[in-house]
Design a protein around this motif. Sequence first.
Motif, short mmCIF file in Angstrom:
data_model
loop_
_atom_site.label_atom_id
_atom_site.label_comp_id
_atom_site.label_asym_id
_atom_site.label_seq_id
_atom_site.Cartn_x
_atom_site.Cartn_y
_atom_site.Cartn_z
N ILE A 1 4.73 -14.19 -10.83
CA ILE A 1 3.80 -13.41 -9.88
C ILE A 1 4.75 -12.34 -9.26
O ILE A 1 4.28 -11.22 -9.27
CB ILE A 1 3.39 -14.46 -8.80
CG1 ILE A 1 2.16 -15.26 -9.30
CG2 ILE A 1 2.81 -13.42 -7.68
CD1 ILE A 1 1.93 -16.43 -8.24
N ARG A 2 5.98 -12.65 -8.95
CA ARG A 2 6.70 -11.40 -8.47
C ARG A 2 6.96 -10.67 -9.46
O ARG A 2 7.14 -9.28 -9.04
CB ARG A 2 8.30 -11.98 -7.81
CG ARG A 2 8.08 -12.95 -6.64
CD ARG A 2 9.38 -13.15 -6.03
NE ARG A 2 10.26 -13.92 -7.19
CZ ARG A 2 10.37 -15.29 -6.85
NH1 ARG A 2 9.70 -15.75 -6.09
NH2 ARG A 2 11.28 -16.06 -7.96
N LEU A 3 7.29 -10.94 -10.75
CA LEU A 3 7.35 -9.79 -11.72
C LEU A 3 6.06 -9.05 -12.20
O LEU A 3 6.16 -7.84 -12.35
CB LEU A 3 7.80 -10.69 -12.91
CG LEU A 3 9.25 -11.08 -13.07
CD1 LEU A 3 9.57 -11.96 -14.25
CD2 LEU A 3 10.29 -9.91 -12.81
N LEU A 4 5.11 -9.76 -12.09
CA LEU A 4 3.77 -8.99 -12.06
C LEU A 4 3.27 -8.17 -11.07
O LEU A 4 2.33 -6.88 -11.26
CB LEU A 4 2.38 -10.16 -12.41
CG LEU A 4 2.49 -10.88 -13.65
CD1 LEU A 4 1.28 -11.92 -13.67
CD2 LEU A 4 2.24 -10.02 -14.87
N ASN A 5 3.54 -8.53 -9.68
CA ASN A 5 3.20 -7.71 -8.61
C ASN A 5 3.85 -6.06 -8.92
O ASN A 5 5.50 -6.12 -8.91
CB ASN A 5 3.55 -8.05 -7.43
CG ASN A 5 2.54 -9.26 -7.00
OD1 ASN A 5 1.46 -9.30 -7.57
ND2 ASN A 5 2.84 -10.38 -6.36
N PRO A 6 3.19 -5.19 -8.44
CA PRO A 6 4.04 -3.74 -8.58
C PRO A 6 5.17 -3.64 -7.37
O PRO A 6 4.96 -4.29 -6.22
CB PRO A 6 3.03 -2.64 -8.53
CG PRO A 6 1.92 -3.52 -7.86
CD PRO A 6 1.85 -5.04 -8.27
N LEU B 1 -3.55 -20.21 -10.08
CA LEU B 1 -2.36 -19.75 -9.31
C LEU B 1 -2.24 -18.43 -9.19
O LEU B 1 -1.63 -17.93 -8.43
CB LEU B 1 -1.14 -20.35 -9.96
CG LEU B 1 -1.00 -22.16 -9.97
CD1 LEU B 1 0.35 -22.75 -10.64
CD2 LEU B 1 -0.96 -22.51 -8.46
N PHE B 2 -2.83 -17.71 -10.15
CA PHE B 2 -2.68 -16.21 -10.12
C PHE B 2 -4.20 -15.61 -9.39
O PHE B 2 -4.88 -15.23 -10.31
CB PHE B 2 -2.54 -15.77 -11.55
CG PHE B 2 -1.37 -16.00 -12.28
CD1 PHE B 2 -0.22 -15.24 -12.10
CD2 PHE B 2 -1.18 -17.36 -13.12
CE1 PHE B 2 1.06 -15.50 -12.91
CE2 PHE B 2 -0.12 -17.65 -13.49
CZ PHE B 2 1.30 -16.59 -13.37
N THR B 3 -3.91 -15.70 -8.15
CA THR B 3 -5.04 -15.06 -7.39
C THR B 3 -4.88 -13.61 -6.79
O THR B 3 -3.82 -13.26 -6.40
CB THR B 3 -5.31 -16.06 -6.34
OG1 THR B 3 -5.42 -17.35 -6.45
CG2 THR B 3 -6.64 -15.53 -5.42
N ILE B 4 -5.89 -12.74 -7.32
CA ILE B 4 -5.73 -11.42 -6.88
C ILE B 4 -6.06 -11.35 -5.48
O ILE B 4 -6.97 -11.73 -4.74
CB ILE B 4 -6.46 -10.69 -7.61
CG1 ILE B 4 -6.38 -10.32 -9.21
CG2 ILE B 4 -6.93 -9.27 -7.06
CD1 ILE B 4 -5.02 -9.66 -9.34
N LEU B 5 -5.37 -10.47 -4.76
CA LEU B 5 -5.47 -10.29 -3.14
C LEU B 5 -6.58 -9.35 -3.06
O LEU B 5 -7.18 -8.53 -4.07
CB LEU B 5 -4.25 -9.80 -2.39
CG LEU B 5 -3.17 -10.53 -2.51
CD1 LEU B 5 -1.77 -9.59 -1.88
CD2 LEU B 5 -3.40 -11.71 -1.60
N PRO B 6 -7.32 -9.30 -1.83
CA PRO B 6 -8.44 -8.10 -1.68
C PRO B 6 -8.04 -6.81 -2.09
O PRO B 6 -9.34 -6.17 -2.52
CB PRO B 6 -8.57 -8.35 -0.23
CG PRO B 6 -8.06 -9.97 0.25
CD PRO B 6 -7.02 -10.09 -0.61
N SER B 7 -6.97 -6.46 -2.03
CA SER B 7 -6.60 -4.98 -2.42
C SER B 7 -6.79 -4.66 -3.87
O SER B 7 -7.05 -3.68 -4.36
CB SER B 7 -5.09 -4.61 -1.96
OG SER B 7 -4.34 -5.67 -2.95
#
Length: 285
Positions: free
Chosen positions: A279-284, A250-256
Amino acid sequence: MLFIDFSSAFNTIVPQHLIGKLSLLGLNTSLCKWILDFLTGRPQFVWIGSSTSNTTTLSTGAPQGSILSPVLFTLLTHDCAVMHSSNHIIKFADDMTVVGLINQDNEEVQELVSWCKVNNLYLNVDKTKETVVDFRRARRDHSPLAINGSSVEIVKNIKFLWCSHSGEPHLDPEHQFHHQESPAPFLLPSEAEGSPSPITHPHYLLQRIVRTAEKIIGVSLPSITNIYITRCIRKATNIVKDPTYPSHELFTILPSGRRYRSIQSRTSRLCNSFFPEAIRLLNPG
């Protein structure tokens, strides 16, 4: 959720068995001997008016009402753990709950029954209850669990650790949780469609208890929300690092390479659940 009830939990403690566990936990010999002396050779009699019964010496169990008894029972049950990482056992003194996917042939329940036999604990099946939480639109009948040949009653409402919880979805959270004046250590998740979960927003009830505790002890305490965010990030980080975890994908890194792909949700219940929130908390940003 399976809410376990033990028959005379404190009275069934075998001191020698407990001391063996305390030694394995690293308690020194002197403290173990002191606890053993505290639990064995205890005189007891009944006093009614001016009459007293004969004195009986007890060498099993822990005294009711003693501050040590809940602590000793907790140490006795420290090795009662789940078999599968997707399940959880919540323990508070002699209250125990199995949370997870439980079915008729569930290994988790059978393992718990076997553990109880080894530790001289007896499950009171009549008082053990099960609550089924099913959010599917087409809900199915759930067959009662069988423990020691007896069926466990399925109930819609249960009171556990001073919180009343309902297994019926689509209820207002005010009808699901009725706070009692006591130090309840956690909340069960709300199932109200369109309302935030108390696990996602822990200040729902517990922050009031924290404020009361601050006034009593005169010391500032961390907010429940900050504790939740810290532990949520810690758990999510461990999942990201463990490719064998069932929900690792479920924790998939985007191309960026800087952000995780958000989980699309159509309901507030899913949006406010652990994985989207993590995921919202992990995302900067």
